[in-house]
Write a protein that holds these residues in place. Structure first.
Motif, PDB file in Angstrom:
ATOM      1  N   SER A   1     117.656   0.554 143.065  1.00 23.60           N
ATOM      2  CA  SER A   1     117.263  -0.636 143.980  1.00 23.60           C
ATOM      3  C   SER A   1     118.058   0.140 145.424  1.00 23.60           C
ATOM      4  CB  SER A   1     118.440  -1.406 143.355  1.00 23.60           C
ATOM      5  OG  SER A   1     119.819  -1.302 143.784  1.00 23.60           O
ATOM      6  N   GLU A   2     119.153   0.871 145.260  1.00 24.42           N
ATOM      7  CA  GLU A   2     119.854   1.626 146.644  1.00 24.42           C
ATOM      8  C   GLU A   2     118.987   2.195 147.242  1.00 24.42           C
ATOM      9  OE1 GLU A   2     125.042   1.919 145.797  1.00 24.42           O
ATOM     10  OE2 GLU A   2     123.214   3.014 144.397  1.00 24.42           O
TER      11      GLU A   2
ATOM     12  N   ARG B   1     115.839  -0.092 149.172  1.00 23.25           N
ATOM     13  CA  ARG B   1     116.957  -0.379 150.280  1.00 23.25           C
ATOM     14  C   ARG B   1     117.099   0.863 151.362  1.00 23.25           C
ATOM     15  NH1 ARG B   1     121.891  -1.575 152.991  1.00 23.25           N
ATOM     16  NH2 ARG B   1     123.135   0.290 151.220  1.00 23.25           N
TER      17      ARG B   1
END
Length: 170
Positions: free
Chosen positions: A132-133, A136
């Motif tokens: 997810s990082e 993002r």
């Protein structure tokens, strides 16, 4: 007022340090200026180097990037180096943020290049960022790339004086 600038790696280790003087400290932007010849310590490469231009840093306490604009001695725009980074943290005379590898370079002709993708990819492969990082941070870099084409604050490609006028006049 002189400030110490500290770029940390994604995991909090020293990356780059140098000093600059405050130009404006109004939230959400803190703006600093380092003169040509200012010594920068690059901790991850174990080297020091002198800035080749006047460098004006625009640091946000809310956005996931910061901007280092280089100007020649006459105040003409040379380039922007935009770091995907954590929002700025301020402590007395220390400005600190985490650098997340990806950068966007804007040259004086408006050319825009996403840089250090190889370093980011290696960090992803090593597990430095979660899935997810990764998504993002890549999205932040793409948003910067798109917004940098506008030339609107804070992505100003004008002279140093034009940048100061935009900050003053909104």
């Amino acid at each position: 007022m002189n400030l110490e600038l500290r770029a940390l790696t994604h995991d909090g280790r020293p990356h780059l340090t140098w000093t600059a003087r405050a130009v404006s400290t109004g939230l959400p932007w803190t703006v600093v200026r380092a003169d040509k010849g200012t010594i920068v310590t690059h901790h991850t490469r174990k080297i020091e180097f002198a800035l080749r231009h006047v460098t004006v840093g625009l640091f946000s306490t809310t956005d996931s990037f910061n901007i280092l604009n280089d100007y020649d001695i006459d105040g003409n725009f040379v380039k922007s180096y935009i770091n995907v980074a954590s929002p700025l943290r301020c402590r007395r005379d220390i400005l600190e943020w985490n650098d997340y590898h990806l950068d966007v370079l804007v040259d004086s002709n408006g050319g825009i290049t996403l840089t250090d993708v190889d370093e980011f990819d290696a960090a992803v492969t090593s597990g430095a960022y979660s899935a997810s990082e990764e998504v993002r941070l890549r999205a932040v870099a793409e948003d910067i790339r798109v917004e940098a084409t506008t030339g609107r604050f804070p992505f100003v490609r004008g002279t140093y004086d034009e940048l100061l006028a935009l900050m003053r006049d909104g």
